[in-house]
Design a protein around this motif. Structure first.
Motif, PDB file in Angstrom:
ATOM      1  N   SER B 512      95.685  20.254 105.728  1.00  0.00           N
ATOM      2  CA  SER B 512      96.178  18.963 105.234  1.00  0.00           C
ATOM      3  C   SER B 512      96.151  18.939 103.708  1.00  0.00           C
ATOM      4  CB  SER B 512      95.371  17.806 105.818  1.00  0.00           C
ATOM      5  OG  SER B 512      94.026  17.951 105.465  1.00  0.00           O
ATOM      6  N   SER B 513      95.160  19.612 103.099  1.00  0.00           N
ATOM      7  CA  SER B 513      95.117  19.684 101.631  1.00  0.00           C
ATOM      8  C   SER B 513      96.354  20.410 101.112  1.00  0.00           C
ATOM      9  CB  SER B 513      93.875  20.442 101.165  1.00  0.00           C
ATOM     10  OG  SER B 513      92.746  19.762 101.559  1.00  0.00           O
ATOM     11  N   ARG B 514      96.716  21.501 101.786  1.00  0.00           N
ATOM     12  CA  ARG B 514      97.895  22.259 101.381  1.00  0.00           C
ATOM     13  C   ARG B 514      99.142  21.394 101.501  1.00  0.00           C
ATOM     14  NH1 ARG B 514      96.756  27.863 104.426  1.00  0.00           N
ATOM     15  NH2 ARG B 514      95.216  28.696 102.994  1.00  0.00           N
ATOM     16  N   THR B 515      99.234  20.679 102.635  1.00  0.00           N
ATOM     17  CA  THR B 515     100.397  19.820 102.859  1.00  0.00           C
ATOM     18  C   THR B 515     100.501  18.780 101.756  1.00  0.00           C
ATOM     19  OG1 THR B 515      99.917  20.088 105.185  1.00  0.00           O
ATOM     20  CG2 THR B 515     101.562  18.433 104.628  1.00  0.00           C
ATOM     21  N   ASP B 517      99.294  18.941  98.812  1.00  0.00           N
ATOM     22  CA  ASP B 517      99.621  19.630  97.577  1.00  0.00           C
ATOM     23  C   ASP B 517     101.134  19.833  97.457  1.00  0.00           C
ATOM     24  OD1 ASP B 517      98.828  20.932  95.218  1.00  0.00           O
ATOM     25  OD2 ASP B 517      99.238  22.865  96.200  1.00  0.00           O
ATOM     26  N   VAL B 518     101.715  20.275  98.586  1.00  0.00           N
ATOM     27  CA  VAL B 518     103.163  20.515  98.606  1.00  0.00           C
ATOM     28  C   VAL B 518     103.909  19.206  98.375  1.00  0.00           C
ATOM     29  CG1 VAL B 518     105.087  21.159 100.125  1.00  0.00           C
ATOM     30  CG2 VAL B 518     103.020  22.576 100.036  1.00  0.00           C
ATOM     31  N   THR B 520     102.865  16.556  96.890  1.00  0.00           N
ATOM     32  CA  THR B 520     102.668  16.124  95.507  1.00  0.00           C
ATOM     33  C   THR B 520     103.650  16.843  94.579  1.00  0.00           C
ATOM     34  OG1 THR B 520     100.344  15.986  96.067  1.00  0.00           O
ATOM     35  CG2 THR B 520     100.894  15.773  93.738  1.00  0.00           C
ATOM     36  N   ARG B 521     103.742  18.146  94.776  1.00  0.00           N
ATOM     37  CA  ARG B 521     104.649  18.927  93.918  1.00  0.00           C
ATOM     38  C   ARG B 521     106.097  18.449  94.090  1.00  0.00           C
ATOM     39  NH1 ARG B 521     102.961  25.083  93.345  1.00  0.00           N
ATOM     40  NH2 ARG B 521     100.743  24.805  93.045  1.00  0.00           N
ATOM     41  N   ILE B 522     106.459  18.209  95.352  1.00  0.00           N
ATOM     42  CA  ILE B 522     107.826  17.774  95.618  1.00  0.00           C
ATOM     43  C   ILE B 522     108.074  16.395  95.011  1.00  0.00           C
ATOM     44  CG2 ILE B 522     109.442  17.083  97.459  1.00  0.00           C
ATOM     45  CD1 ILE B 522     108.151  19.365  99.116  1.00  0.00           C
ATOM     46  N   ALA B 523     107.070  15.530  95.125  1.00  0.00           N
ATOM     47  CA  ALA B 523     107.213  14.177  94.585  1.00  0.00           C
ATOM     48  C   ALA B 523     107.376  14.203  93.077  1.00  0.00           C
ATOM     49  CB  ALA B 523     105.992  13.346  94.979  1.00  0.00           C
ATOM     50  N   LYS B 524     106.711  15.167  92.444  1.00  0.00           N
ATOM     51  CA  LYS B 524     106.824  15.279  90.994  1.00  0.00           C
ATOM     52  C   LYS B 524     108.225  15.732  90.589  1.00  0.00           C
ATOM     53  CE  LYS B 524     102.057  16.258  89.730  1.00  0.00           C
ATOM     54  NZ  LYS B 524     101.114  17.340  89.515  1.00  0.00           N
ATOM     55  N   ASN B 525     108.843  16.518  91.446  1.00  0.00           N
ATOM     56  CA  ASN B 525     110.151  17.094  91.109  1.00  0.00           C
ATOM     57  C   ASN B 525     110.983  17.279  92.372  1.00  0.00           C
ATOM     58  OD1 ASN B 525     112.261  18.388  89.938  1.00  0.00           O
ATOM     59  ND2 ASN B 525     111.172  20.334  89.643  1.00  0.00           N
ATOM     60  N   PRO B 526     111.635  16.187  92.870  1.00  0.00           N
ATOM     61  CA  PRO B 526     112.351  16.264  94.156  1.00  0.00           C
ATOM     62  C   PRO B 526     113.469  17.295  94.159  1.00  0.00           C
ATOM     63  CG  PRO B 526     112.192  14.009  93.368  1.00  0.00           C
ATOM     64  CD  PRO B 526     111.726  14.861  92.264  1.00  0.00           C
ATOM     65  N   ILE B 527     114.045  17.582  92.955  1.00  0.00           N
ATOM     66  CA  ILE B 527     115.150  18.549  92.865  1.00  0.00           C
ATOM     67  C   ILE B 527     114.693  19.904  93.372  1.00  0.00           C
ATOM     68  CG2 ILE B 527     116.740  19.713  91.255  1.00  0.00           C
ATOM     69  CD1 ILE B 527     117.252  16.738  91.616  1.00  0.00           C
TER      70      ILE B 527
END
Lengths: 69, 587
Positions: B512-515, B517-518, B520-527
């Motif tokens: 769940s931490s990995r999920t 993390d992913v 979060t990264r996507i939210a920071k940069n949806p492109i």
């Protein structure tokens, strides 16, 4: 003192058996109530049964003091 | 005229003032409350009082009849004696716990409805555990927790039964119950406190670990309130009667194996409570009278036995029979009191146990229950053996190493007064007969046949003890009981929690931490979502090349590396809006 006490004990022990033949059970319900001095048998056999049972049980359930630690 | 109050309330409210008092004032106060409670019970009149309306039900705090009165009398009498015995204790917490325990037990006795009965029942469990914990040893703490867990389980069963009963009947009044599912739940709840086999293990586990004075209180209240509620709700149930018979023999058999003096006494509580349960289960007037008379008598001699062994523990620090012996020379009052209590519990003529035990055995015979009668006779023989063993190995067996002094005056006084009551009832049983629930009483304990039968039983059991004394000698060790299954089951649950469940938690947490993390990264940069396949392929290729080239792959993530100009975001938004407009207008 100890010897005298033992002698009194044995005297009572011997006297209590014939005394049972002189006294009847007041409210005999079961057949053993009608047997004179039946409590002598119950007393001795019961004690032996319990001592034997306790020894047998000890073999099964007696463990070292720190068993649960 | 002064209005009577529920006797339990005097103790429960009285507990509040204990920490505020000091020295002699506190000691007097501790003794005055049980005296007031006794006077209060003397003034109680049959019927119900202190009735309150709650959620459409009637809560009855003071339901008085002959059954509640006789149990109330003895609870208060022994409360006074046990407080006298513990007068030297300076810890307020112990006195407060004892007061709450006595008060809640009286609360159960005089409760006229199941709600208030349950509330007092739980206070009883929680307050009594502190009498174990105040011993302040690790084993006491552990035993206390096990005690509490068992009582919480019993309490849950009782509550479940009460709720089903109330839903089915619409009434919360304490009445006679039968064998419906609700009644069985209630019976299990009551049975746990009454030490039914195999849910009795909390008793020989916790009682020997209590404080010197706390165990005296504990030996009295929990099991006897259990018998009382059985007498009120389950009298005349054959299942209960035979459970009583099993308890008598089971308790005796395990008591014979014990080395810890207070654990031996605890197993005898199981056995003696068995007589009471059997009497109640027989259910005739003689049976219930006998069971309740045995409650009265047992409270006296069992409290006295715990006082004696507590006195030995207090003065010598020794709790095991293998470490005792020869104490009669140094502690004559304690030794004499212990002999009186031993003869009382064994049921020797002239002592109180003889009177009530005879009533219960006679009631089983009267109802044509031969197996029950024989079980109780066998248990009587075992009780005699057990207490010859206890008295002999604690006070009379040769032991040159031991040195001790007699216990404090208040402890001696309490023991002597309790011993006096044991003899008084044994010699003059009418004093007890007058307060029993069913009148008149057609039972004569001192008939020649009955006296002689008891003497024969004991003389021959005594002979067996002399013959097999070495076989009965105490040995160091632990005797396993049904608690083995509970403890091993408990350890199994702990293992399941620590190993497989904990591993599963760790794996879930990692994934769940990995999920997260992913996400979060996507939210920071949806492109980036669109670029993932390309980036992944690029990543794999560069990793492979780095591996071939021998470079380190540890590189910190730099979000600016992947950040796109704001125009790209605006472009994506316009494309999405255009797509939405297209869908809206076309469809």
């Amino acid at each position: 003192m100890k010897k005298t006490l033992k002698r009194i004990f044995y005297l009572f022990l011997i006297l209590c058996i014939p005394a049972g033949f002189l006294i009847e059970h007041e409210h005999a319900v079961f057949f053993w109530h009608k047997i004179p001095s039946i409590d002598v048998v119950f007393g001795f056999l019961g004690a032996m049964l319990l001592i034997g049972g306790a020894r047998l049980l000890a073999h099964l359930v007696h463990k070292e003091e720190d068993f649960y630690d | 005229m002064i209005r009577t109050v529920p006797p339990g309330m005097l103790f429960i409210l009285g507990a509040v003032l204990i920490p505020l008092l000091k020295g002699r004032t506190k000691q007097i106060y501790l003794l005055v409350i049980p005296v007031l409670a006794f006077l209060d019970i003397l003034q109680l009149e049959a019927g119900t009082s202190w009735v309150y309306h709650f959620l459409g039900y009637e809560l009855i705090f003071c339901q008085v009849d002959r059954l509640s009165l006789v149990v109330g009398y003895i609870f208060v009498i022994i409360g006074f004696l046990a407080l006298l015995y513990s007068l030297h204790i300076e810890e307020d917490g112990q006195h407060v716990a004892a007061f709450l325990y006595v008060g809640s037990s009286l609360g159960v006795v005089f409760a006229g409805d199941y709600f208030s009965l349950f509330a007092f029942w739980e206070v009883m469990a929680v307050s009594s555990v502190f009498l174990v914990w105040y011993q302040k040893e690790k084993r006491s703490l552990d035993a206390g927790f096990r005690y509490l867990i068992m009582h919480i389980i019993g309490g849950c069963s009782l509550l479940a039964g009460i709720i089903i009963y109330v839903v089915n009947t619409g009434s919360i009044a304490v009445t006679h119950l039968g064998t419906s599912p609700a009644d069985i739940f209630i019976l299990i709840g009551f049975g746990l406190n009454t030490a039914f086999i195999p849910i009795h293990t909390w008793l020989p586990d916790a009682y020997p670990e209590g404080t010197v004075t706390g165990s005296v209180f504990m030996s009295v209240y929990t099991t006897k309130t259990g018998v009382y509620v059985l007498a009120r709700c389950f009298a005349g149930m054959p299942l209960v009667a035979y459970m009583g018979g099993i308890m008598t023999v089971y308790g005796v058999l395990f008591a014979l194996l014990q080395n810890d003096a207070r654990r031996l006494l605890s197993y005898h509580i199981v056995s003696q409570v068995g007589y009471m349960v059997a009497g109640v289960g027989v259910g005739t007037e003689l049976g219930v009278n006998g069971g309740i008379a045995h409650v009265f008598n047992h409270i006296l001699y069992k409290a006295l036995l715990f006082m004696c062994m507590g006195s030995v523990l207090y003065m010598t620090g020794k709790r095991k029979l293998t470490d005792m012996g020869g104490l009669a020379k140094y502690m004559p009052v304690t030794a004499a009191a212990c002999v009186v209590a031993s003869l009382s519990i064994a049921g020797a003529p002239g002592f109180n146990g003889y009177v009530s035990k005879g009533m219960v055995i006679a009631s089983a015979a009267q109802q044509h229950m031969p197996i029950l009668e024989l079980m109780m006779v066998l248990a009587a023989v075992g009780t005699f053996l057990s207490f010859v063993k206890l008295s002999y190995f604690a006070f009379f067996a040769p032991n040159e190493e031991i040195r001790a002094k007699e216990s404090p005056l208040n402890m001696q006084l309490a023991m002597l007064m309790t011993a006096f009551l044991c003899v008084l009832i044994g010699v003059y049983p009418e004093v007890l007969f007058r307060v029993l629930p069913f009148q008149p009483i057609h039972y004569h304990p001192y008939t020649p046949g009955h006296v002689l039968g008891t003497v024969q039983l004991f003389l021959l059991a005594g002979l067996a003890f002399m013959v097999a004394k070495d076989m009965l000698a105490p040995h160091r060790g632990t005797v396993l009981d049904f608690d083995y299954f509970y403890r091993m089951g408990g350890r199994g649950i702990v293992w399941v929690c620590v190993v497989p469940l904990s591993n599963m938690r760790f794996r879930l947490q990692t994934s769940s931490s990995r999920t997260i993390d992913v996400i979060t990264r996507i939210a920071k940069n949806p492109i980036m979502l669109l670029e993932i396949p390309i980036a992944y392929a690029y990543f794999r290729i560069t990793q492979g090349l780095r591996y071939i080239g021998g470079y380190s792959s540890s590189e910190m993530y730099n979000e600016n590396l992947y950040r796109r100009p704001i125009g790209v975001g605006v472009l994506v938004a316009i494309i999405i809006l255009f797509a939405l407009a297209l869908i809206y207008f076309i469809l």
